[in-house]
Enzyme design. Structure first.
Site, short mmCIF file in Angstrom:
data_model
loop_
_atom_site.label_atom_id
_atom_site.label_comp_id
_atom_site.label_asym_id
_atom_site.label_seq_id
_atom_site.Cartn_x
_atom_site.Cartn_y
_atom_site.Cartn_z
N LYS A 1 -14.35 180.39 -0.51
CA LYS A 1 -15.37 180.33 0.56
C LYS A 1 -14.90 181.12 1.77
O LYS A 1 -13.71 181.13 2.08
CB LYS A 1 -15.62 178.88 0.99
CG LYS A 1 -16.29 178.02 -0.04
CD LYS A 1 -16.59 176.64 0.52
CE LYS A 1 -17.34 175.80 -0.50
NZ LYS A 1 -17.67 174.47 0.04
N GLY B 1 -23.85 178.66 3.97
CA GLY B 1 -25.04 179.20 3.32
C GLY B 1 -24.77 180.09 2.12
O GLY B 1 -25.65 180.83 1.71
N LYS C 1 -11.32 172.94 -4.73
CA LYS C 1 -11.75 172.49 -6.05
C LYS C 1 -13.28 172.65 -6.11
O LYS C 1 -13.98 172.32 -5.15
CB LYS C 1 -11.38 171.01 -6.23
CG LYS C 1 -11.84 170.40 -7.54
CD LYS C 1 -10.89 170.74 -8.66
CE LYS C 1 -11.42 170.26 -10.00
NZ LYS C 1 -10.67 170.91 -11.12
N LYS D 1 -33.14 175.74 1.25
CA LYS D 1 -33.72 174.43 0.93
C LYS D 1 -35.23 174.57 0.77
O LYS D 1 -35.88 175.28 1.54
CB LYS D 1 -33.42 173.44 2.07
CG LYS D 1 -31.93 173.17 2.24
CD LYS D 1 -31.64 172.38 3.50
CE LYS D 1 -30.12 172.25 3.67
NZ LYS D 1 -29.75 171.77 5.02
N ARG E 1 -26.94 171.87 15.45
CA ARG E 1 -28.28 172.19 15.94
C ARG E 1 -29.28 171.16 15.41
O ARG E 1 -28.95 170.36 14.55
CB ARG E 1 -28.69 173.57 15.41
CG ARG E 1 -28.71 173.59 13.88
CD ARG E 1 -29.32 174.82 13.27
NE ARG E 1 -29.51 174.65 11.85
CZ ARG E 1 -28.60 174.89 10.90
NH1 ARG E 1 -27.40 175.32 11.25
NH2 ARG E 1 -28.87 174.69 9.63
N ARG F 1 -41.29 172.70 2.08
CA ARG F 1 -41.36 173.89 2.93
C ARG F 1 -42.33 174.89 2.28
O ARG F 1 -42.13 175.29 1.14
CB ARG F 1 -39.99 174.56 3.04
CG ARG F 1 -38.97 173.71 3.76
CD ARG F 1 -37.77 174.57 4.11
NE ARG F 1 -36.67 173.75 4.58
CZ ARG F 1 -35.55 174.25 5.08
NH1 ARG F 1 -35.39 175.57 5.15
NH2 ARG F 1 -34.59 173.45 5.49
C1 MV4 Z 1 -19.27 173.77 -2.91
C2 MV4 Z 1 -19.82 173.48 -4.17
C3 MV4 Z 1 -19.00 172.89 -5.11
N1 MV4 Z 1 -17.71 172.63 -4.83
N2 MV4 Z 1 -17.97 173.48 -2.67
C4 MV4 Z 1 -23.08 176.03 -1.07
C5 MV4 Z 1 -23.32 176.47 0.32
C6 MV4 Z 1 -22.16 176.12 1.11
N3 MV4 Z 1 -22.57 175.37 2.25
C7 MV4 Z 1 -21.29 175.30 0.22
N4 MV4 Z 1 -21.88 175.27 -1.09
C8 MV4 Z 1 -21.27 174.67 -2.14
N5 MV4 Z 1 -19.98 174.33 -1.94
C9 MV4 Z 1 -17.23 172.93 -3.62
N6 MV4 Z 1 -15.95 172.67 -3.37
C10 MV4 Z 1 -21.14 173.80 -4.40
C11 MV4 Z 1 -21.88 174.41 -3.39
C12 MV4 Z 1 -23.24 174.73 -3.71
C13 MV4 Z 1 -24.30 174.09 -3.11
C14 MV4 Z 1 -24.11 173.13 -2.12
C15 MV4 Z 1 -25.17 172.50 -1.54
C16 MV4 Z 1 -26.46 172.83 -1.93
C17 MV4 Z 1 -26.68 173.79 -2.89
C18 MV4 Z 1 -25.62 174.43 -3.48
C19 MV4 Z 1 -25.86 175.38 -4.46
C20 MV4 Z 1 -24.81 176.01 -5.05
C21 MV4 Z 1 -23.50 175.69 -4.67
#
Ligand code: MV4
Length: 449
Positions: free
Chosen positions: A158, A164, A201, A237, A292, A336
């Site tokens: 990340k 996002g 992870k 979303k 926000r 939405r």
């Molecule tokens: C993750 C995850 C699984 N494991 N982190 C997506 C956007 C960002 N804010 C973080 N996200 C994710 N982080 C770990 N360690 C899966 C996602 C993710 C996700 C999270 C929330 C809503 C939709 C998503 C779609 C794909 C991946």
């Protein structure tokens, strides 16, 4: 209390803020680009100032132009809405230096939560559960592979400046690591001018559940329950609801306490959202904090029966909150509605709305800035309305939303209404048993709508 608030935004959120200001007896100033001359926020505000050409960087993102509008109208506070300058620490700082109240947290709080590694370190210190992973940035490929081995595959890379989904890569094995790391770095550098990457992870099939929180200037903090935002497409979303169909009283207690701890750890002031990933065993992990008001705030308003914009303005003016938590008294769902074609990969569909009939009736709320004859400009986001339904139970709420979607008619452009109509009929959605990958499997049926 403030005398006059300048709303540094457009669209439905600008209108939403104007409405609450009117009810509070606060005068309002709209700002608008030349593409938004005919917008309702311009008409409904007490005053309006043109701040430049259509491109956001020359208007809604241009801090000097907004500050000039503040100065000529004598506003004493700025409401940034969501998007644009809402999480811009420099803007909050500049407002402060001019003696103008930025309705939101301080620049320091925005910075702490804006940098994801700093946010995560802050949460670890506050004993809020975070996803297992590296502390700090990955230094080089070798360092990264060693960390991945220790954490155990799959892992996720990340961007520390991200959020996002930009600069995110899932890695399943050593052999894939280097290519994923290089492309994540490049994307992060291009998107945020910050190539910093950290590792976690990868939580498989998580739910996205977020807690609305509020903090005042006197050290009181409370949560206002959760929203389930697992129905997303490419990190956008599409549907949010409260309570989460996955929630239990004990999970809400634990997550709510964690959300409050997160907010208190930075003496948070204002309304904010603490986002969590929740796995199938109901383990939850801090993901990020949004400093926000969010698009989906009406879902919470409907289940706790409070105006969050009003609460936000009150705490910004220094008023004290009771510090008690709020629990859902109802079920609420938000769809939405975007000017996009759901039958063609959600391609944007700007242009003129020829006819417009909103959904109405008991338990239905529509937040929108559009009307028949309105031309949706191609420069900004494509959301044209939010339909929010509430009912005593989730089942009744889904039936009400189906009814509302049935009477919501827009002609002249394509919208996501047909997608939502099919989603409300989907067995898996109706069962409440879904996660963030749900829309990868859901395919819209081509039918004449
Ligand atoms: C993750 C995850 C699984 N494991 N982190 C997506 C956007 C960002 N804010 C973080 N996200 C994710 N982080 C770990 N360690 C899966 C996602 C993710 C996700 C999270 C929330 C809503 C939709 C998503 C779609 C794909 C991946």
């Amino acid at each position: 209390m403030f005398q006059k608030i300048l709303i540094a935004n457009r669209g439905e959120i600008a209108l939403r803020i104007i409405r609450t200001c009117k009810e509070m007896g606060i005068r309002t100033v709209a700002v608008y680009s030349t593409a938004d001359r005919e917008s309702l926020h311009v008409r409904f505000a007490d005053e309006a100032v043109c701040i430049g050409p259509p491109a956001s960087k020359d208007s809604y993102l241009n801090i000097s132009k907004i500050m000039a509008a503040v100065e000529i109208t004598n506003a004493d506070a700025v409401h940034p809405g969501y998007g644009f300058l809402a999480e811009n620490a420099e803007f909050a700082e500049i407002c402060d230096s001019y003696g103008i109240k930025f309705i939101g947290p301080t620049a320091e709080m925005i910075r702490k939560m804006g940098d994801k590694i700093t946010a995560k370190e802050t949460m670890i210190a506050a004993e809020v559960p975070v996803v297992p992973g590296s502390e700090g940035l990955i230094q080089d490929v070798k360092h990264g592979i060693n960390l991945a081995k220790k954490i155990g595959y799959p892992v996720i890379l990340k961007a520390t400046a991200g959020g996002g989904g930009k600069g995110m890569r899932i890695v399943w094995a050593d052999e894939e690591f280097e290519a994923a790391w290089e492309s994540a770095r490049q994307e992060a550098e291009a998107s945020f001018a910050n190539a910093g990457i950290y590792i976690e992870k990868f939580i498989e099939e998580p739910r996205h559940i977020e807690f609305q929180i509020i903090g005042d200037q006197h050290g009181n903090t409370a949560h206002l329950s959760e929203r389930d935002c697992s129905i997303q497409r490419r990190h956008q979303k599409l549907v949010e609801e409260s309570p989460s169909p996955f929630m239990t009283d004990s999970l809400r207690e634990r997550m709510g306490n964690a959300a409050i701890k997160a907010a208190k750890s930075i003496n948070y002031e204002g309304v904010g959202t603490v986002e969590f990933l929740v796995d199938k065993h109901r383990n939850f992990y801090f993901m990020e904090m949004n400093t926000r008001i969010q698009v989906e705030h009406p879902v919470t308003e409907e289940v706790i029966e409070h105006d969050l914009i009003k609460e936000q303005i009150k705490v910004a003016a220094g008023e004290e909150i009771s510090g008690k938590n709020y629990y859902p008294q109802m079920h609420a769902i938000e769809c939405r509605i975007n000017a996009e074609d759901p039958f063609n990969d959600f391609r944007p569909s700007p242009g003129k709305i020829i006819s417009f009939h909103s959904a109405k009736g008991y338990g239905v709320r529509v937040d929108t800035h559009v009307y028949a004859g309105y031309i949706i400009p191609p420069y900004y986001d494509s959301m044209i309305a939010k339909i929010i339904c509430r009912a005593p139970t989730r089942e009744e709420c889904i039936l009400r939303m189906k009814r509302a979607l049935g009477e919501f008619i827009v002609e002249g452009i394509k919208t996501t209404v047909p997608f939502h109509r099919q989603l409300m009929d989907d067995e898996r959605f109706r069962s409440g048993n879904f996660h963030t990958g749900f829309l990868n499997d859901f395919s819209i049926k081509k039918i004449a709508e």
